[in-house]
Design a protein around this motif. Structure first.
Motif, PDB file in Angstrom:
ATOM      1  N   VAL A  97      -5.035  13.873   7.801  1.00  0.00           N
ATOM      2  CA  VAL A  97      -5.164  15.843   8.849  1.00  0.00           C
ATOM      3  C   VAL A  97      -6.073  16.262   8.525  1.00  0.00           C
ATOM      4  N   ASP A  98      -7.075  16.051  10.015  1.00  0.00           N
ATOM      5  CA  ASP A  98      -8.414  16.495   9.432  1.00  0.00           C
ATOM      6  C   ASP A  98      -9.490  16.742   8.783  1.00  0.00           C
ATOM      7  N   GLY A  99      -9.365  14.814   8.663  1.00  0.00           N
ATOM      8  CA  GLY A  99      -9.772  14.504   6.952  1.00  0.00           C
ATOM      9  C   GLY A  99      -9.796  14.432   5.860  1.00  0.00           C
ATOM     10  N   ALA A 100      -8.220  15.167   5.679  1.00  0.00           N
ATOM     11  CA  ALA A 100      -8.086  15.224   4.300  1.00  0.00           C
ATOM     12  C   ALA A 100      -7.099  13.984   4.300  1.00  0.00           C
ATOM     13  N   TYR A 101      -6.388  13.685   3.099  1.00  0.00           N
ATOM     14  CA  TYR A 101      -5.594  12.604   3.200  1.00  0.00           C
ATOM     15  C   TYR A 101      -4.375  13.169   1.864  1.00  0.00           C
ATOM     16  N   TYR A 102      -3.281  12.214   2.703  1.00  0.00           N
ATOM     17  CA  TYR A 102      -2.461  12.980   1.551  1.00  0.00           C
ATOM     18  C   TYR A 102      -1.698  12.335   1.244  1.00  0.00           C
ATOM     19  N   GLY A 103      -0.737  12.308  -0.346  1.00  0.00           N
ATOM     20  CA  GLY A 103       0.094  10.980  -0.619  1.00  0.00           C
ATOM     21  C   GLY A 103       1.069  11.793  -0.698  1.00  0.00           C
ATOM     22  N   LEU A 117       2.325  17.538   9.227  1.00  0.00           N
ATOM     23  CA  LEU A 117       1.499  18.354   7.952  1.00  0.00           C
ATOM     24  C   LEU A 117       3.065  19.043   6.505  1.00  0.00           C
ATOM     25  N   ARG A 118       2.940  20.568   7.610  1.00  0.00           N
ATOM     26  CA  ARG A 118       3.670  21.577   7.529  1.00  0.00           C
ATOM     27  C   ARG A 118       5.305  21.204   7.671  1.00  0.00           C
ATOM     28  N   HIS A 119       5.646  19.533   8.321  1.00  0.00           N
ATOM     29  CA  HIS A 119       7.278  18.910   7.753  1.00  0.00           C
ATOM     30  C   HIS A 119       6.956  18.250   6.728  1.00  0.00           C
ATOM     31  N   HIS A 120       6.355  17.204   5.941  1.00  0.00           N
ATOM     32  CA  HIS A 120       6.146  16.720   5.101  1.00  0.00           C
ATOM     33  C   HIS A 120       6.151  17.799   3.953  1.00  0.00           C
ATOM     34  N   LEU A 121       6.151  18.975   3.820  1.00  0.00           N
ATOM     35  CA  LEU A 121       5.753  19.317   3.142  1.00  0.00           C
ATOM     36  C   LEU A 121       6.764  20.344   2.312  1.00  0.00           C
ATOM     37  N   ARG A 122       7.420  20.406   3.791  1.00  0.00           N
ATOM     38  CA  ARG A 122       9.441  21.147   3.857  1.00  0.00           C
ATOM     39  C   ARG A 122      10.392  20.372   2.445  1.00  0.00           C
ATOM     40  N   PRO A 173       0.997  -1.198  -0.276  1.00  0.00           N
ATOM     41  CA  PRO A 173      -0.245  -0.167  -0.093  1.00  0.00           C
ATOM     42  C   PRO A 173       0.999   1.225   0.086  1.00  0.00           C
ATOM     43  N   ILE A 174       0.386   1.826  -0.200  1.00  0.00           N
ATOM     44  CA  ILE A 174       0.674   3.562  -0.565  1.00  0.00           C
ATOM     45  C   ILE A 174       0.456   3.975   0.871  1.00  0.00           C
ATOM     46  N   ASP A 175       1.578   5.239   1.716  1.00  0.00           N
ATOM     47  CA  ASP A 175       1.507   5.762   2.883  1.00  0.00           C
ATOM     48  C   ASP A 175       0.420   7.474   2.619  1.00  0.00           C
ATOM     49  N   VAL A 176      -0.352   7.410   3.423  1.00  0.00           N
ATOM     50  CA  VAL A 176      -0.956   8.261   3.395  1.00  0.00           C
ATOM     51  C   VAL A 176      -1.051   9.480   4.833  1.00  0.00           C
ATOM     52  N   LEU A 177      -0.754  10.520   4.880  1.00  0.00           N
ATOM     53  CA  LEU A 177      -1.138  11.236   5.983  1.00  0.00           C
ATOM     54  C   LEU A 177      -2.495  11.676   5.546  1.00  0.00           C
TER      55      LEU A 177
END
Length: 134
Positions: free
Chosen positions: A93-99, A129-134, A87-91
């Motif tokens: 956050v507040d009901g939204a999914y980020y891959g 989420l902010r950490h992953h976006l850096r 499976p792919i890893d998904v985060l």
């Protein structure tokens, strides 16, 4: 296939829930979701493995990464024959999914026209989420 659910509690260590569901529509084996939590803690459990619709997964780094077309084609062939194996890893956050990973597997599912993909979902905070976006 019937749904199967089990719950195991071992003393003050951890409680585990395991649930197997019907086979996915992408040819993969049945989904298994699990969670664990320590007794007496506020831990909401470990990752869940679920099928998510592709359109529900936000891919914020797609513009900065390119896929190897040969790898996507090989994955398309594999997924068509035996289904998605990892499976792919998904985060979440507040009901939204980020891959952020699994970009080749995600693209292969898109190109095959599959509506869902198997995901290992972790819950996170906006700071995560902010950490992953850096």
């Amino acid at each position: 296939m019937a749904n199967l659910q089990s719950h195991l509690h071992i003393g003050n260590l951890r409680a585990f829930s395991i649930r197997a569901t019907s086979p996915s529509n992408n040819g993969a084996p049945p989904s298994i979701s699990y969670s664990s939590s320590s007794s007496g803690s506020n831990n909401k459990g470990g990752p869940l493995i679920l099928e998510l619709p592709l359109e529900k997964i936000r891919r914020p780094l797609m513009r900065t990464r390119s896929n190897d077309p040969e790898k996507v084609k090989d994955l398309m062939d594999s997924i068509s024959q035996i289904g998605l194996q990892v499976p792919i890893d998904v985060l979440e956050v507040d009901g939204a999914y980020y891959g952020f990973s699994g970009c080749h597997r995600y693209k292969a599912h898109q190109r095959l026209g599959l509506p869902t993909i198997r995901c290992k979902i972790r819950r996170g905070t906006k700071e995560t989420l902010r950490h992953h976006l850096r």
